[in-house]
Design an enzyme around this catalytic site. Sequence first.
Site, short mmCIF file in Angstrom:
data_model
loop_
_atom_site.label_atom_id
_atom_site.label_comp_id
_atom_site.label_asym_id
_atom_site.label_seq_id
_atom_site.Cartn_x
_atom_site.Cartn_y
_atom_site.Cartn_z
N GLU A 110 32.57 33.56 34.53
CA GLU A 110 33.35 32.54 33.81
C GLU A 110 33.64 31.32 34.68
OE1 GLU A 110 36.04 34.64 30.44
OE2 GLU A 110 36.35 35.46 32.44
N GLU A 122 33.19 43.42 30.20
CA GLU A 122 34.58 43.64 29.77
C GLU A 122 34.73 44.67 28.66
OE1 GLU A 122 34.83 39.65 31.81
OE2 GLU A 122 33.36 40.77 30.64
#
Length: 703
Positions: free
Chosen positions: A106, A126
């Site tokens: 990210e 995730e």
Amino acid sequence: MSSNIVTLTMNGEIAVIAVNNPPVNTITAAAREGLFSAVSGIRARPGVSAVVLVCEGSTFFSGADIGEFAGPPKEAEYRDLFRQIEQLPIPVVAGMHGTILGGGLEIALACHYRVAVPGSRFGFPEVTLGIIPGAGGTQRMPRLVGVEKTLDFIIGARPVDVATGIGMGFIDAEIAGDVRAAAIDHARALVARGAGPRRTSERDVDPATATPAIIDRMTVLAKKQYPNREAALTAIKAVRAAATLPFEEGLLYENELADGAKVTGESKALVHVFFAERDTRKVPGLPADAKPRAIARGGVIGAGTMGGGIAICFANAGLPVALLDTNRESLDRGLGVIAKTYDSMVKRGRLTEEDSKKRMGLIRGTLDYADLAGADVLIEAVFENMDLKMKIFKALDEVAKPGAILATNTSTLDISEIAEATRRPQDVVGLHFFSPANVMPLLEVVRTGSTAPAVIRTALDLAKVLRKTPVLARVCYGFIGNRMMEGYAREAERMTLEGATPRQIDGALEAWGMAMGILAVFDMAGIDVGVNVHRANADRYPPDPSYYQADFALHAAGRLGQKNGKGYYKYLPGDRTRHDDPDAIRILEDTARRFGISQRVHSAGEIVERCVYPLINEGIRILDEGVASRAGDVDVVWCAGYGFPRYRGGPLFHADTIGLRTVYDGILKYRDQFGPMHWEPAPLLARLAAEGRTLQDWDKARN
């Protein structure tokens, strides 16, 4: 400008932000603080033409700090940091190496350009922790690669290489050599051609990648890949929003969904298992001076399925290993199976021909115990027979060098008794691999009262080298996993005699989340295996004439499971698909009549309770007896070795989740129905249920 973690230096007109936060450059609070300061320093510094962000050590940012999950949300801080990086008025280049996951990816997406050296891997794992990317990943990635590719990436949760990242569109180029120098060169080339900032947040999402048909397909995929779970479906909502909401609104929606995901039972369970697996190598009371012994080569006794799999583990780790059997035919057969295993890996593209030959070259077959003299660890892996194992350990005691570890792969036998066959009981330990040994991650490390602390430490370290998840146990019948299996499997078998079909039982357990129903497991392992164990240990079981008689009846009828095409189910040649078999049902009905067992209807809820409650109850007994050090260790055994759903956290975490009082009352309910022989609550369960405490509370008070 510099700190202990983040440094800002100049290479000509290029500002270089370097992060060194070992071991894997997690984006901790201290790292974020240093990055904020570096970005501020760049804004205040004149004459900067571009910025390069790199990390020292083994990898670029490996991800966010999962240790912060238990505290207040930190996503707003991440968003602010990434926004400040993205809003810099000059090109920002992420120079990457290693394994870039989650928050690490990210932060790279917030940079304007992304380059990486060969061997780098990128992923959003995730959903495997019951959460979603929560620091802009669901909003930035679709602006680079589209909604469909982003969802494939997030739901698949598999890391990709540099070439795949370039093909998808989120990596700009592969660079060679030193990552810092190459990234600086790339930044300098951008400046030379007049390239400016290229902010991901300012891009639009291609609507053709977010059609209803695509979203429907991804929803079906998510439900199939993650049954009984919500994180992947939540990720779909977040990524889809990137195509319909302005960037800042999308970030807020992502944040709302991410915060909600973190407090679900699914996430709490998965995070529990994640940390429990980390904690298995921490041994309460192990002396600090218990230094591990060096393991450079191994020896395995027994070239059967288990021994061959263990030999493969050593070869895969780059360790030479001698594989011994008592006769040439058995040895050659075992080496042939190993060769076929490697050939299969080559055909599936998991291994090169060169690597296959190299690994096979590390495995040396022998018929002579003298060839084991140089091994640092010797692992006996023959069938469960005490006399045979003691004979082998006497032979090992004669040839093994001083300090060599003597290990047994027994799943049920008393390792203390085996150790008595040697003059060095301090060097004897249990290393219980799970079949297939080269695939299954669990390794039960079983210590006797005599096992030296250094041997325990060495065994735990060896597990890491062999890429296994170790769990330390003390000696008892069945140790942790197989001892708990008794009640779980007992009830499944008993219900087949009460009229439930094998498919009903396995179907209920699999729908609840077990990787495979227990009766299908028996067919796969071989019904004869369980029968032999129960015959050899008949004195250990309750005086119940119907105990495990479903297995015995099928075995007596010549039904051994998949190995001969008939067990609880029927199997066609070369096919492991389960087919309902009226003959098996008839045998079970006849057995029920012989023992006077009444027929009844079973709901899916009853099937799950009657299998899972005894599993929990025995796990609590094991914990109370000190066979396992922590409730989390018990959970790891069942998640890593027996197919218990990780998203339920393991048997004991699940017990805390539904409430120990619920489990206690359930056991009493079945005790009223079936009597106390098999349905007596563990004393610790009764005590904690009465006190309103959890196993987690009990663990904290002890450790």
